[in-house]
Design an enzyme around this catalytic site. Structure first.
Site, PDB file in Angstrom:
ATOM      1  N   ASP A  13       5.235   4.563  -0.456  1.00 34.75           N
ATOM      2  CA  ASP A  13       4.850   3.233   0.043  1.00 34.75           C
ATOM      3  C   ASP A  13       5.849   2.609   1.031  1.00 34.75           C
ATOM      4  O   ASP A  13       6.219   1.437   0.889  1.00 34.75           O
ATOM      5  CB  ASP A  13       4.620   2.269  -1.139  1.00 34.75           C
ATOM      6  CG  ASP A  13       3.494   2.732  -2.061  1.00 34.75           C
ATOM      7  OD1 ASP A  13       2.896   3.773  -1.789  1.00 34.75           O
ATOM      8  OD2 ASP A  13       3.239   2.042  -3.064  1.00 34.75           O
ATOM      9  N   LYS A 111      -3.477   5.578  -2.534  1.00 35.72           N
ATOM     10  CA  LYS A 111      -3.709   5.210  -3.939  1.00 35.72           C
ATOM     11  C   LYS A 111      -4.021   3.724  -4.041  1.00 35.72           C
ATOM     12  O   LYS A 111      -3.661   2.949  -3.148  1.00 35.72           O
ATOM     13  CB  LYS A 111      -2.481   5.541  -4.781  1.00 35.72           C
ATOM     14  CG  LYS A 111      -1.258   4.775  -4.317  1.00 35.72           C
ATOM     15  CD  LYS A 111      -0.015   5.223  -5.037  1.00 35.72           C
ATOM     16  CE  LYS A 111       1.196   4.464  -4.567  1.00 35.72           C
ATOM     17  NZ  LYS A 111       1.133   3.009  -4.734  1.00 35.72           N
ATOM     18  N   CYS A 156       6.147   1.077  -7.965  1.00 37.82           N
ATOM     19  CA  CYS A 156       5.516   2.354  -7.605  1.00 37.82           C
ATOM     20  C   CYS A 156       6.447   3.548  -7.759  1.00 37.82           C
ATOM     21  O   CYS A 156       6.007   4.637  -8.137  1.00 37.82           O
ATOM     22  CB  CYS A 156       4.913   2.263  -6.216  1.00 37.82           C
ATOM     23  SG  CYS A 156       3.473   1.156  -6.232  1.00 37.82           S
TER      24      CYS A 156
HETATM   25  C1  VGL Z   1       3.673  -1.867  -5.255  1.00 37.72           C
HETATM   26  C2  VGL Z   1       3.140  -3.825  -6.281  1.00 37.72           C
HETATM   27  C3  VGL Z   1       1.822  -3.699  -5.891  1.00 37.72           C
HETATM   28  C4  VGL Z   1       4.739  -0.868  -4.926  1.00 37.72           C
HETATM   29  C5  VGL Z   1       2.370  -1.709  -4.862  1.00 37.72           C
HETATM   30  O1  VGL Z   1       4.576  -0.099  -3.944  1.00 37.72           O
HETATM   31  O2  VGL Z   1       5.763  -0.837  -5.636  1.00 37.72           O
HETATM   32  N1  VGL Z   1       4.046  -2.920  -5.980  1.00 37.72           N
HETATM   33  N2  VGL Z   1       1.441  -2.641  -5.177  1.00 37.72           N
END
Ligand code: VGL
Ligand code: ZN
Length: 213
Positions: A13, A111, A156
């Protein structure tokens, strides 16, 4: 070890919405980019993930009457943190950081695309039943060890590391290649859970063996 075909770097991410100024900014999130670029050059096998939500996703506070970002609610599968709208499919905020230099990344796994289910983990959605297919992919490629980096350490990255352990992989989290959100002690909780699960903690210097910026 780095060119080892049994190792995979999993960069989680690294997207604009998690960068300073983004919709769900992780403090100093941008600092992971050069570290990941350096690490990636040492890995033959790199997989990237993208948080990739449809508009109106169940993890967004704006999807629920009366909910504020960073509150909690209960969804069909359990407790869910309410997030600001982030990483909406096809938006700039969902794009990978343009300074990420990983041309040899083999796969980008998206995802969180099911409207009613979150997925912090790159392996398993938050219903704890729906698999993303990543464990099977890695096994088919002979991967035994997964090095986790990216954002955010306590969501994540941690969930992916824990699920990778559960799936039977050796797991290393490279801590200076991650940054955390740290909501109500979530970072300390994440390290406690990861350590208990046998996740190893390393630095990029441990791995690359150089003092470089
Ligand atoms: C994430 C919160 C919501 C992350 C993704 O990448 O850690 N955190 N969606
Ligand atoms: Zn998300």
């Amino acid at each position: 070890m780095n060119g080892n075909a049994q190792d995979c770097l999993l960069a989680i991410d690294v997207q604009y919405d998690f960068m300073p100024g983004g919709a769900l900014a992780v403090p100093h999130g941008d600092e992971v980019v050069p570290v990941i670029n350096r690490l990636a050059r040492a890995f033959d096998h790199v997989v990237l993930t993208q948080d990739w939500h449809p508009p109106g996703h169940a993890s967004f506070a704006s999807s629920h009457a009366g909910m504020q970002p960073f509150g909690m609610t209960r969804l069909a599968y359990g407790d869910q943190v309410m997030w600001p709208d982030h990483c909406v499919q096809g938006t700039h905020g969902a794009a990978l950081h343009a300074d990420l230099r990983v041309p040899h990344a083999r796969m980008v796994l998206r995802k969180g695309h099911h409207a009613g289910v979150d997925s912090y983990s790159a392996f398993m959605e938050a219903d704890r039943t729906t698999r993303t297919g990543l464990a099977g992919y890695l096994r088919e490629h002979g991967v035994h060890r997964v090095f986790c980096v990216g954002l955010a350490t306590d969501f994540c990255v941690a969930w992916s590391a824990l699920d990778a352990r559960e799936a039977g992989f050796e797991v290393v989290v490279i801590e200076d290649a991650c940054r955390a959100i740290d909501l109500d002690g979530s970072l300390a909780d994440a390290w406690r859970d990861m350590t208990a699960a046998g996740v190893r903690r390393m630095t990029s210097m441990d791995l690359l063996g150089e003092h470089r910026r």
